[in-house]
Enzyme design. Structure first.
Site, PDB file in Angstrom:
ATOM      1  N   LEU A 106      18.215   9.396 -25.297  1.00  0.00           N
ATOM      2  CA  LEU A 106      17.880   8.052 -25.779  1.00  0.00           C
ATOM      3  C   LEU A 106      16.563   8.004 -26.536  1.00  0.00           C
ATOM      4  O   LEU A 106      16.389   7.205 -27.449  1.00  0.00           O
ATOM      5  CB  LEU A 106      17.810   7.072 -24.599  1.00  0.00           C
ATOM      6  N   GLY A 107      15.602   8.803 -26.129  1.00  0.00           N
ATOM      7  CA  GLY A 107      14.286   8.768 -26.764  1.00  0.00           C
ATOM      8  C   GLY A 107      13.290   9.564 -25.951  1.00  0.00           C
ATOM      9  O   GLY A 107      13.625  10.199 -24.951  1.00  0.00           O
ATOM     10  N   GLU A 108      12.032   9.506 -26.401  1.00  0.00           N
ATOM     11  CA  GLU A 108      10.990  10.284 -25.737  1.00  0.00           C
ATOM     12  C   GLU A 108       9.679   9.527 -25.773  1.00  0.00           C
ATOM     13  O   GLU A 108       9.336   8.904 -26.785  1.00  0.00           O
ATOM     14  CB  GLU A 108      10.835  11.643 -26.425  1.00  0.00           C
ATOM     15  N   GLY A 109       8.940   9.561 -24.661  1.00  0.00           N
ATOM     16  CA  GLY A 109       7.637   8.900 -24.576  1.00  0.00           C
ATOM     17  C   GLY A 109       6.612   9.824 -23.968  1.00  0.00           C
ATOM     18  O   GLY A 109       6.814  11.047 -23.880  1.00  0.00           O
ATOM     19  N   GLY A 110       5.511   9.238 -23.520  1.00  0.00           N
ATOM     20  CA  GLY A 110       4.433  10.036 -22.955  1.00  0.00           C
ATOM     21  C   GLY A 110       4.836  10.757 -21.685  1.00  0.00           C
ATOM     22  O   GLY A 110       4.341  11.845 -21.391  1.00  0.00           O
ATOM     23  N   PHE A 111       5.755  10.167 -20.927  1.00  0.00           N
ATOM     24  CA  PHE A 111       6.192  10.780 -19.670  1.00  0.00           C
ATOM     25  C   PHE A 111       7.152  11.940 -19.926  1.00  0.00           C
ATOM     26  O   PHE A 111       7.081  12.972 -19.271  1.00  0.00           O
ATOM     27  CB  PHE A 111       6.877   9.721 -18.803  1.00  0.00           C
ATOM     28  N   GLY A 112       8.043  11.758 -20.864  1.00  0.00           N
ATOM     29  CA  GLY A 112       9.025  12.791 -21.160  1.00  0.00           C
ATOM     30  C   GLY A 112      10.257  12.207 -21.827  1.00  0.00           C
ATOM     31  O   GLY A 112      10.232  11.099 -22.364  1.00  0.00           O
ATOM     32  N   LYS A 113      11.348  12.950 -21.788  1.00  0.00           N
ATOM     33  CA  LYS A 113      12.580  12.529 -22.443  1.00  0.00           C
ATOM     34  C   LYS A 113      13.384  11.576 -21.550  1.00  0.00           C
ATOM     35  O   LYS A 113      13.335  11.665 -20.333  1.00  0.00           O
ATOM     36  CB  LYS A 113      13.429  13.749 -22.795  1.00  0.00           C
ATOM     37  N   ASP A 227      -0.537  -1.140 -19.396  1.00  0.00           N
ATOM     38  CA  ASP A 227       0.113  -0.544 -20.564  1.00  0.00           C
ATOM     39  C   ASP A 227       1.174  -1.472 -21.141  1.00  0.00           C
ATOM     40  O   ASP A 227       2.278  -1.041 -21.479  1.00  0.00           O
ATOM     41  CB  ASP A 227       0.733   0.805 -20.184  1.00  0.00           C
TER      42      ASP A 227
END
Length: 420
Positions: A106-113, A227
């Site tokens: 779905l996507g990726e952020g600071g935490f992970g995929k 955040d």
């Protein structure tokens, strides 16, 4: 996305999965030696102490909490052992995503995929976030999110269904939000995506504010989100908003304390200037961030946009002089709305945003007052077929961002698509 009950796995993923399984087969003593409590048979031990030891033994989440010395998030009296019912195995999550196949991504952020999956045991679609061990967030954020969200059940906070803390794997499992993030519906829209109308924008703002109110006023002690931004507001059916990603959450000050001193965390453009300069965190830091999000909903602009001229890159800095001149309010509205907004509603929404982004934190409103104001705005339905449509003002913009404006239809406009 066609990824329900995915089957098959790549050789790379198989190797990773087998490695994880080998970690699971290691002796319990190898995994708990650094954190498990030990009982000396020659010493009298209280029954509660024995229960606590059993709670920690072979419980990776408990070891994480102990290792990080985390005691800051209220769990409504729950112990770590009480969270066992939310524990999921890595094999269960691998099966839910077809071993994390690419078509489930779905996507990726600071935490992970983040992957979409389907948990057979509860027959529910879920979003699974896998910690990137080389990423900018880590075990602390994982633990804080579990402890913050586990006891929470609120319509405007994303529901944490479960988690996996197994070997070196850390995964979070949430309810699946089919419309993605607010950011996806507000910025850099593809030509085939509808523009969210004024009514929907106010509905999203009011819902997000109610979620923040729960954290500030209903949780004891209060939790500071830290955040709040468009990418962390997820949308369900009917554009129902829910706050997500609580890895940076912090318990607010208690007793006669006025703030929490901590290292500055958050996202540039949303971070309150007083917090950024002093490291002193209060609930008013979240109010500033909310004001930026509301301003994004009104203007369609990003909090920070390097593509714009130096004077317009920072949204709040661009808006501040305009707040002082009522004649220029119409210049602040997202041109994609094509004049379809209520003038009085615009003035009120801008007034709320202006109060939230005040430089002095004591001048910002409390979240309860923001919720009251936005609930009222969300209840005032605007219908362009009945009410006056304003003269659409356009501003110079990137063709990639504002293309095909005159061909786009505002989502929810008119009797058939009017939102609740």
């Amino acid at each position: 996305m066609g990824c329900f009950r995915c089957t098959g796995e790549s050789s790379k993923n198989s190797e990773h999965k087998n490695k994880t399984r080998s970690n699971k087969k290691s002796k319990p003593g190898d995994r708990t030696a650094s954190g498990a409590l030990k009982v000396n048979p020659n010493v009298d031990v209280k029954e509660s102490d024995v229960k606590k030891e059993l709670e920690y033994k072979d419980n990776q989440l408990a070891l994480d909490v102990k290792g990080l010395n985390l005691k800051e998030i209220s769990k409504d009296g729950k112990t770590i052992g009480d969270l066992a019912q939310q524990t999921l195995t890595f094999d269960e999550l691998a099966a839910a995503t077809g071993n994390f196949r690419s078509d489930c991504f779905l996507g990726e952020g600071g935490f992970g995929k983040v992957y979409k999956g389907h948990l057979d045991k509860i027959n529910q679609d879920v979003a699974i976030k896998q910690l990137d061990r080389n990423g900018c967030q880590g075990i602390r954020e994982f633990v804080v999110e579990v402890l913050t969200l586990s006891p929470v059940d609120h319509p405007n906070l994303v529901k944490l269904i479960g988690f996996c803390a197994e070997g070196d794997q850390r995964l979070l499992v949430y309810e699946y939000m089919p419309l993605g993030s607010l950011e996806n519906h507000l910025h850099d829209l593809p030509p085939d995506r509808k523009v969210i109308d004024w009514n929907t924008r106010m509905k999203i703002a009011a819902g997000a504010a109610r979620g923040l109110e729960y954290l500030h006023d209903k949780m004891k002690p209060a939790v500071i989100y830290r955040d709040l931004k468009c990418s962390n507001i997820l949308l369900g059916e009917g554009y129902h908003p829910k706050l997500s990603d609580f890895g940076l959450a912090k318990v607010g000050p208690s007793g006669d304390k006025t703030h929490v001193s901590t290292r500055v965390m958050g996202t540039y453009g949303y971070c309150a200037p007083d917090y950024a300069m002093t490291g002193q965190l209060t609930v008013k830091s979240d109010i500033y961030s909310f004001g930026v999000v509301l301003l994004e909903l009104i203007t369609g602009r990003k909090a920070i946009d390097p593509a714009k001229t130096a004077r317009e890159q920072n949204l709040v800095a661009w808006a501040r002089p305009l707040f002082k001149d009522r004649k220029r309010f119409s210049q602040m509205v997202d041109p994609l709305l094509q004049g379809q907004y209520p003038v009085r509603g615009l003035y009120q929404a801008l007034a709320i945003s202006a109060m939230c982004v005040q430089e002095q934190p004591n001048m910002r409103p409390v979240i309860g007052d923001v919720v009251t104001a936005l609930n009222y705005l969300a209840s005032q339905k605007y219908d362009p077929q009945i009410h006056h449509v304003q003269n659409s003002r356009t501003r110079p913009s990137s063709p990639n961002v504002r293309r095909d404006t005159d061909k786009r239809r505002v989502a929810g406009t008119g009797p058939e698509g009017e939102n609740e």
